[in-house]
Design a protein around this motif. Sequence first.
Motif, mmCIF file in Angstrom:
data_model
loop_
_atom_site.group_PDB
_atom_site.id
_atom_site.type_symbol
_atom_site.label_atom_id
_atom_site.label_comp_id
_atom_site.label_asym_id
_atom_site.label_seq_id
_atom_site.Cartn_x
_atom_site.Cartn_y
_atom_site.Cartn_z
ATOM 1 N N GLU A 79 0.802 -1.215 0.000
ATOM 2 C CA GLU A 79 0.000 0.000 0.000
ATOM 3 C C GLU A 79 0.837 1.269 0.000
ATOM 4 O O GLU A 79 0.288 2.375 -0.025
ATOM 5 N N GLY A 80 2.168 1.112 0.032
ATOM 6 C CA GLY A 80 3.026 2.291 0.014
ATOM 7 C C GLY A 80 2.910 3.142 1.267
ATOM 8 O O GLY A 80 3.169 4.338 1.238
ATOM 9 N N TYR A 81 2.547 2.517 2.383
ATOM 10 C CA TYR A 81 2.349 3.267 3.620
ATOM 11 C C TYR A 81 3.486 2.947 4.578
ATOM 12 O O TYR A 81 3.704 1.781 4.919
ATOM 13 N N PHE A 82 4.239 3.973 4.980
ATOM 14 C CA PHE A 82 5.350 3.769 5.900
ATOM 15 C C PHE A 82 4.894 4.135 7.300
ATOM 16 O O PHE A 82 4.592 5.300 7.576
ATOM 17 N N SER A 83 4.825 3.128 8.186
ATOM 18 C CA SER A 83 4.317 3.387 9.522
ATOM 19 C C SER A 83 5.467 3.666 10.474
ATOM 20 O O SER A 83 6.300 2.801 10.729
ATOM 21 N N ILE A 84 5.529 4.890 10.990
ATOM 22 C CA ILE A 84 6.599 5.242 11.915
ATOM 23 C C ILE A 84 6.338 4.630 13.287
ATOM 24 O O ILE A 84 7.257 4.399 14.066
ATOM 25 N N ARG A 85 5.074 4.292 13.571
ATOM 26 C CA ARG A 85 4.757 3.728 14.885
ATOM 27 C C ARG A 85 5.363 2.346 15.065
ATOM 28 O O ARG A 85 5.764 1.987 16.170
ATOM 29 N N LEU A 86 5.440 1.562 13.957
ATOM 30 C CA LEU A 86 6.043 0.238 14.076
ATOM 31 C C LEU A 86 7.526 0.356 14.408
ATOM 32 O O LEU A 86 8.050 -0.406 15.223
ATOM 33 N N ILE A 87 8.198 1.346 13.759
ATOM 34 C CA ILE A 87 9.617 1.567 14.060
ATOM 35 C C ILE A 87 9.786 1.916 15.532
ATOM 36 O O ILE A 87 10.656 1.388 16.235
ATOM 37 N N LEU A 88 8.912 2.827 16.012
ATOM 38 C CA LEU A 88 8.977 3.208 17.431
ATOM 39 C C LEU A 88 8.752 1.993 18.323
ATOM 40 O O LEU A 88 9.423 1.832 19.347
ATOM 41 N N GLY A 89 7.797 1.131 17.912
ATOM 42 C CA GLY A 89 7.541 -0.073 18.696
ATOM 43 C C GLY A 89 8.767 -0.956 18.787
ATOM 44 O O GLY A 89 9.114 -1.463 19.865
ATOM 45 N N ILE A 90 9.475 -1.124 17.656
ATOM 46 C CA ILE A 90 10.687 -1.945 17.656
ATOM 47 C C ILE A 90 11.715 -1.362 18.624
ATOM 48 O O ILE A 90 12.306 -2.070 19.444
ATOM 49 N N ILE A 91 11.901 -0.026 18.531
ATOM 50 C CA ILE A 91 12.908 0.604 19.400
ATOM 51 C C ILE A 91 12.548 0.403 20.870
ATOM 52 O O ILE A 91 13.398 0.071 21.695
ATOM 53 N N PHE A 92 11.244 0.578 21.198
ATOM 54 C CA PHE A 92 10.863 0.460 22.603
ATOM 55 C C PHE A 92 11.028 -0.958 23.115
ATOM 56 O O PHE A 92 11.470 -1.163 24.246
ATOM 57 N N VAL A 93 10.680 -1.952 22.264
ATOM 58 C CA VAL A 93 10.867 -3.339 22.693
ATOM 59 C C VAL A 93 12.346 -3.600 22.968
ATOM 60 O O VAL A 93 12.711 -4.211 23.985
ATOM 61 N N PHE A 94 13.224 -3.097 22.086
ATOM 62 C CA PHE A 94 14.659 -3.299 22.275
ATOM 63 C C PHE A 94 15.158 -2.660 23.552
ATOM 64 O O PHE A 94 15.994 -3.204 24.249
ATOM 65 N N LEU A 95 14.646 -1.462 23.849
ATOM 66 C CA LEU A 95 15.146 -0.762 25.030
ATOM 67 C C LEU A 95 14.656 -1.416 26.308
ATOM 68 O O LEU A 95 15.360 -1.434 27.309
ATOM 69 N N THR A 96 13.423 -1.936 26.294
ATOM 70 C CA THR A 96 12.825 -2.333 27.566
ATOM 71 C C THR A 96 13.015 -3.806 27.917
ATOM 72 O O THR A 96 13.056 -4.138 29.088
ATOM 73 N N ALA A 97 13.141 -4.686 26.906
ATOM 74 C CA ALA A 97 13.187 -6.119 27.225
ATOM 75 C C ALA A 97 14.382 -6.504 28.093
ATOM 76 O O ALA A 97 14.202 -7.207 29.093
ATOM 77 N N PRO A 98 15.632 -6.073 27.780
ATOM 78 C CA PRO A 98 16.730 -6.460 28.659
ATOM 79 C C PRO A 98 16.604 -5.890 30.058
ATOM 80 O O PRO A 98 16.969 -6.556 31.031
ATOM 81 N N VAL A 99 16.056 -4.686 30.167
ATOM 82 C CA VAL A 99 15.892 -4.092 31.500
ATOM 83 C C VAL A 99 14.896 -4.908 32.320
ATOM 84 O O VAL A 99 15.104 -5.166 33.505
#
Lengths: 127, 158
Positions: free
Chosen positions: A63-83
């Motif tokens: 659909e040619g739609y770039f979702s910035i929220r998914l990127i943010l979700g990835i970053i947050f999962v990375f930051l929070t899981a090890p903690v």
Amino acid sequence: MNESAEVVAGAFIFIGTLICLISSVGLVRLPDVYTRSHAASKSSTLGVLAILIGTQLYFLISEGYFSIRLILGIIFVFLTAPVAAHVICRAAYRANVPLTETSAEDELKDYFESNKQELSKTEMKNE
Amino acid sequence: MAFQILLNFLLAFLWMIFESSFSINTFLIGYLLGLLILLIMRRFFNSRFYLWRVIAIVKLLLIFIKELFLSNLAVLKLVLRPKLNIRPGIFALQTKLESGWEITLLANLITLTPGTLVVKLSDDNQTLYIHAIDIQEVEDAIEGIKNSFEKAILEVSR
């Protein structure tokens, strides 16, 4: 165009779910809290990452739609899981949850013993 | 570092005013020219030229992603092995890092490396207590990885 998007995204999502499944098998098989949190913290982060990337790719290509929220979700999962894994392990150690019998060494024990003695001393003073 | 980036932005805006065209392309050209000027003038700043630090951050990010994949593969292999003959244990690791965010970053990186998990940071912020999933074979290799992480983080913060 649409079909290739579905194939690539489907492959990513399939790999992600497979990794999540294997990490949950690890939760059942491993012997104690600490080894279990190894499996839970590492494999599930990669599984969630692969699923989110698959979703992102699907909507980007079809659909040619770039979702910035998914990127943010990835970053947050990375930051929070090890903690989260760290905090759970630390709380377990504080609550005197034992390691498995096969454990080799435990250098943290001495540190906590000395710390406890100091703590009880300060408590005595406060009282 | 922040001061140098701000100065670079100001130079780019100055370039846009000189050209009197306010588009992204002019901004990018001005930014690159400003980068060149900062590179020439770098001995007047107290800290390093900031591009090297940006490169170090990118390098750290790449290490992070690589280690994430390796650690996942290691854990998956361990879980799927028919017999579990692992020897977990907790060992201590001295660190040279001082400020809070550096230690947090190191702890996160260690937690995401194969077979290690940070359990406790001592109160004087100098020793990390790490739970290893299979202590006998990995300890030396892990020390090597830690050194490379610590070096990469020092490269960023210096």
